[in-house]
Design a protein around this motif. Sequence first.
Motif, PDB file in Angstrom:
ATOM      1  N   VAL A  15       0.069  54.957  -3.266  1.00  0.00           N
ATOM      2  CA  VAL A  15       0.787  54.209  -4.290  1.00  0.00           C
ATOM      3  C   VAL A  15       0.755  55.005  -5.588  1.00  0.00           C
ATOM      4  O   VAL A  15      -0.026  55.949  -5.742  1.00  0.00           O
ATOM      5  CB  VAL A  15       0.174  52.813  -4.511  1.00  0.00           C
ATOM      6  CG1 VAL A  15       0.281  51.981  -3.262  1.00  0.00           C
ATOM      7  CG2 VAL A  15      -1.283  52.915  -4.960  1.00  0.00           C
ATOM      8  N   GLU A  16       1.590  54.635  -6.532  1.00  0.00           N
ATOM      9  CA  GLU A  16       1.655  55.361  -7.791  1.00  0.00           C
ATOM     10  C   GLU A  16       0.326  55.258  -8.549  1.00  0.00           C
ATOM     11  O   GLU A  16      -0.364  54.244  -8.489  1.00  0.00           O
ATOM     12  CB  GLU A  16       2.776  54.800  -8.662  1.00  0.00           C
ATOM     13  CG  GLU A  16       4.172  55.057  -8.096  1.00  0.00           C
ATOM     14  CD  GLU A  16       5.257  54.512  -8.995  1.00  0.00           C
ATOM     15  OE1 GLU A  16       4.926  54.060 -10.108  1.00  0.00           O
ATOM     16  OE2 GLU A  16       6.422  54.539  -8.587  1.00  0.00           O
ATOM     17  N   SER A  17      -0.011  56.308  -9.270  1.00  0.00           N
ATOM     18  CA  SER A  17      -1.228  56.305 -10.075  1.00  0.00           C
ATOM     19  C   SER A  17      -1.083  55.310 -11.226  1.00  0.00           C
ATOM     20  O   SER A  17       0.024  54.963 -11.651  1.00  0.00           O
ATOM     21  CB  SER A  17      -1.492  57.703 -10.646  1.00  0.00           C
ATOM     22  OG  SER A  17      -1.674  58.634  -9.607  1.00  0.00           O
ATOM     23  N   SER A  18      -2.211  54.846 -11.732  1.00  0.00           N
ATOM     24  CA  SER A  18      -2.202  53.944 -12.879  1.00  0.00           C
ATOM     25  C   SER A  18      -1.957  54.744 -14.158  1.00  0.00           C
ATOM     26  O   SER A  18      -1.673  55.942 -14.111  1.00  0.00           O
ATOM     27  CB  SER A  18      -3.543  53.217 -12.976  1.00  0.00           C
ATOM     28  OG  SER A  18      -4.554  54.120 -13.416  1.00  0.00           O
ATOM     29  N   GLU A  22      -4.997  58.992 -12.151  1.00  0.00           N
ATOM     30  CA  GLU A  22      -6.036  59.422 -11.208  1.00  0.00           C
ATOM     31  C   GLU A  22      -5.432  60.150 -10.005  1.00  0.00           C
ATOM     32  O   GLU A  22      -4.352  59.786  -9.535  1.00  0.00           O
ATOM     33  CB  GLU A  22      -6.881  58.242 -10.738  1.00  0.00           C
ATOM     34  CG  GLU A  22      -6.155  57.210  -9.902  1.00  0.00           C
ATOM     35  CD  GLU A  22      -5.357  56.214 -10.735  1.00  0.00           C
ATOM     36  OE1 GLU A  22      -4.508  55.515 -10.150  1.00  0.00           O
ATOM     37  OE2 GLU A  22      -5.584  56.143 -11.954  1.00  0.00           O
ATOM     38  N   PHE A  23      -6.143  61.174  -9.507  1.00  0.00           N
ATOM     39  CA  PHE A  23      -5.694  61.948  -8.343  1.00  0.00           C
ATOM     40  C   PHE A  23      -6.049  61.219  -7.063  1.00  0.00           C
ATOM     41  O   PHE A  23      -5.258  61.160  -6.121  1.00  0.00           O
ATOM     42  CB  PHE A  23      -6.347  63.335  -8.379  1.00  0.00           C
ATOM     43  CG  PHE A  23      -5.969  64.206  -7.208  1.00  0.00           C
ATOM     44  CD1 PHE A  23      -4.644  64.554  -6.977  1.00  0.00           C
ATOM     45  CD2 PHE A  23      -6.936  64.677  -6.328  1.00  0.00           C
ATOM     46  CE1 PHE A  23      -4.290  65.351  -5.893  1.00  0.00           C
ATOM     47  CE2 PHE A  23      -6.594  65.477  -5.250  1.00  0.00           C
ATOM     48  CZ  PHE A  23      -5.269  65.815  -5.037  1.00  0.00           C
ATOM     49  N   SER A  24      -7.260  60.677  -6.989  1.00  0.00           N
ATOM     50  CA  SER A  24      -7.691  59.891  -5.833  1.00  0.00           C
ATOM     51  C   SER A  24      -7.549  58.419  -6.176  1.00  0.00           C
ATOM     52  O   SER A  24      -7.986  57.973  -7.243  1.00  0.00           O
ATOM     53  CB  SER A  24      -9.153  60.213  -5.490  1.00  0.00           C
ATOM     54  OG  SER A  24      -9.571  59.499  -4.356  1.00  0.00           O
ATOM     55  N   SER A  25      -6.938  57.668  -5.303  1.00  0.00           N
ATOM     56  CA  SER A  25      -6.659  56.263  -5.591  1.00  0.00           C
ATOM     57  C   SER A  25      -7.941  55.474  -5.850  1.00  0.00           C
ATOM     58  O   SER A  25      -8.921  55.597  -5.107  1.00  0.00           O
ATOM     59  CB  SER A  25      -5.919  55.618  -4.415  1.00  0.00           C
ATOM     60  OG  SER A  25      -4.677  56.242  -4.220  1.00  0.00           O
ATOM     61  N   PRO A  26      -7.957  54.646  -6.885  1.00  0.00           N
ATOM     62  CA  PRO A  26      -9.133  53.826  -7.169  1.00  0.00           C
ATOM     63  C   PRO A  26      -9.201  52.615  -6.249  1.00  0.00           C
ATOM     64  O   PRO A  26      -8.249  52.308  -5.525  1.00  0.00           O
ATOM     65  CB  PRO A  26      -8.902  53.397  -8.610  1.00  0.00           C
ATOM     66  CG  PRO A  26      -7.415  53.321  -8.726  1.00  0.00           C
ATOM     67  CD  PRO A  26      -6.888  54.438  -7.866  1.00  0.00           C
ATOM     68  N   ILE A  27     -10.325  51.916  -6.283  1.00  0.00           N
ATOM     69  CA  ILE A  27     -10.469  50.654  -5.570  1.00  0.00           C
ATOM     70  C   ILE A  27     -10.164  49.543  -6.568  1.00  0.00           C
ATOM     71  O   ILE A  27     -10.786  49.476  -7.631  1.00  0.00           O
ATOM     72  CB  ILE A  27     -11.895  50.460  -5.018  1.00  0.00           C
ATOM     73  CG1 ILE A  27     -12.347  51.679  -4.226  1.00  0.00           C
ATOM     74  CG2 ILE A  27     -11.971  49.209  -4.164  1.00  0.00           C
ATOM     75  CD1 ILE A  27     -13.821  51.651  -3.861  1.00  0.00           C
ATOM     76  N   TYR A  28      -9.240  48.697  -6.219  1.00  0.00           N
ATOM     77  CA  TYR A  28      -8.875  47.603  -7.111  1.00  0.00           C
ATOM     78  C   TYR A  28      -9.693  46.360  -6.744  1.00  0.00           C
ATOM     79  O   TYR A  28      -9.240  45.491  -6.007  1.00  0.00           O
ATOM     80  CB  TYR A  28      -7.376  47.337  -7.028  1.00  0.00           C
ATOM     81  CG  TYR A  28      -6.557  48.423  -7.671  1.00  0.00           C
ATOM     82  CD1 TYR A  28      -6.222  48.355  -9.018  1.00  0.00           C
ATOM     83  CD2 TYR A  28      -6.140  49.531  -6.935  1.00  0.00           C
ATOM     84  CE1 TYR A  28      -5.481  49.366  -9.624  1.00  0.00           C
ATOM     85  CE2 TYR A  28      -5.388  50.541  -7.534  1.00  0.00           C
ATOM     86  CZ  TYR A  28      -5.070  50.455  -8.871  1.00  0.00           C
ATOM     87  OH  TYR A  28      -4.339  51.450  -9.475  1.00  0.00           O
ATOM     88  N   MET A  29     -10.919  46.317  -7.275  1.00  0.00           N
ATOM     89  CA  MET A  29     -11.831  45.220  -6.977  1.00  0.00           C
ATOM     90  C   MET A  29     -11.600  44.077  -7.954  1.00  0.00           C
ATOM     91  O   MET A  29     -12.289  43.914  -8.958  1.00  0.00           O
ATOM     92  CB  MET A  29     -13.273  45.713  -7.052  1.00  0.00           C
ATOM     93  CG  MET A  29     -13.634  46.744  -5.998  1.00  0.00           C
ATOM     94  SD  MET A  29     -13.565  46.086  -4.305  1.00  0.00           S
ATOM     95  CE  MET A  29     -15.003  45.037  -4.301  1.00  0.00           C
ATOM     96  N   THR A  30     -10.597  43.259  -7.637  1.00  0.00           N
ATOM     97  CA  THR A  30     -10.294  42.095  -8.461  1.00  0.00           C
ATOM     98  C   THR A  30      -9.799  40.967  -7.570  1.00  0.00           C
ATOM     99  O   THR A  30      -9.147  41.220  -6.553  1.00  0.00           O
ATOM    100  CB  THR A  30      -9.235  42.420  -9.529  1.00  0.00           C
ATOM    101  OG1 THR A  30      -8.997  41.263 -10.326  1.00  0.00           O
ATOM    102  CG2 THR A  30      -7.923  42.869  -8.901  1.00  0.00           C
ATOM    103  N   SER A  31     -10.124  39.750  -7.942  1.00  0.00           N
ATOM    104  CA  SER A  31      -9.652  38.612  -7.155  1.00  0.00           C
ATOM    105  C   SER A  31      -8.270  38.153  -7.592  1.00  0.00           C
ATOM    106  O   SER A  31      -7.493  37.653  -6.790  1.00  0.00           O
ATOM    107  CB  SER A  31     -10.640  37.450  -7.260  1.00  0.00           C
ATOM    108  OG  SER A  31     -10.819  37.075  -8.620  1.00  0.00           O
TER     109      SER A  31
END
Length: 390
Positions: A15-18, A22-31
């Motif tokens: 998916v597109e970077s924020s 970032e080069f490596s995709s982050p973890i979107y830890m949100t509810s």
Amino acid sequence: MKKQRFQTKAVRTKVESSQYGEFSSPIYMTSGYQFEDAEDARARFTGEKDDNIYSRYSNPSVSEFILKLASLEGAEDGIGTSSGMAAVFGTFAGLLNAGDHFIASRSLFGSTVSVINQILPRWNITASLVDPSNPDSWTSQITTRTKLFYLETPTNPVLDLIDLELVSEFCKKNKLIMVVDNCFASPYVQQPLIWGADIVLHSATKYIDGQGRSMGGAILGKSELLEPIRFFCRQTGPALSPFNAWVLSKSLETLPVRMRAHSENALEIAKRLEVHPLVNWVKYPHLPSHPAYSVGVKQMKTGGGMVAFEIKGGVEQGRKFLDHLKMFSLVANLGDSRSIATHPASTTHSKLSEQERLAANITNGSIRLSIGLEDVEDIWEDLQQALQQK
């Protein structure tokens, strides 16, 4: 850009970077996700605006995993689930109503058989388990309420093969939805949608993760066909966690490399087992002696990492064999980087009656091997010494 090849898509799809680039995709830890205003909230809930609402519905980490896996399977869309069995049950529950009927291969994972025989009948959903090697018998099982044909190939645990092209022709003729569990093969080895399947399922816990770290599942196919399944999964909650989705998405980057190595080791082990005096038979999709070898080489790029064989001596010798393995792991899993051995009759398929097991070609001496990435000589030495135990 021209169409990318499988391995490039596995590595490069994201998916597109924020805003951080970032080069490596982050973890979107949100509810949950913030709305810009009341109108934005309304538009998201009505579907007028396609954006995240709540991570039980969708999450950027899950979306990237599904985007990548759908690309590899050649699917239009997909749904992430908490496990492979959540994908199986979610598909049944999303597509079938009370009074409906479906056809399924009788050679299936034990938990899937339990869902079909013990859980779905509670809602008056019935199935006919058919012999996948006898297509002439399928037509007699169709009723006015038959909705789909469900199968695995290669089958769990004894690696029988089903001709996907043949099933697709049957399903199109009879207006059935064709659902294929592609767990044993992975999208690198086999892509059922190419052969006419409508929906493909995965236990991502297996080869897609590949290292025994996380659980997950996936349902892939055309968006329109997935809508009732998506509705069921969103309301009932078998959601894939963002962390597991991130792990699985990263794992897909090495899937082609791993599957080639698994397949190379497995073929060599199958060849050696085939001539061992204490082995009755061996099944491996790309072994010429496999009863459906022509199907295996037609629809599978390699033979995959699973090997099935029958040890002489039945249940007693099968358990003795497992007890004397030194390097192989005894784990309720498969598709790991480490080699795993299983005695299905006393473990994964023990809930089935003996009659049901034999109908699925699971004998008391059947052994299922998930061949790992160790040196093939070390794998063979461990199998050889365990086979020779008296």
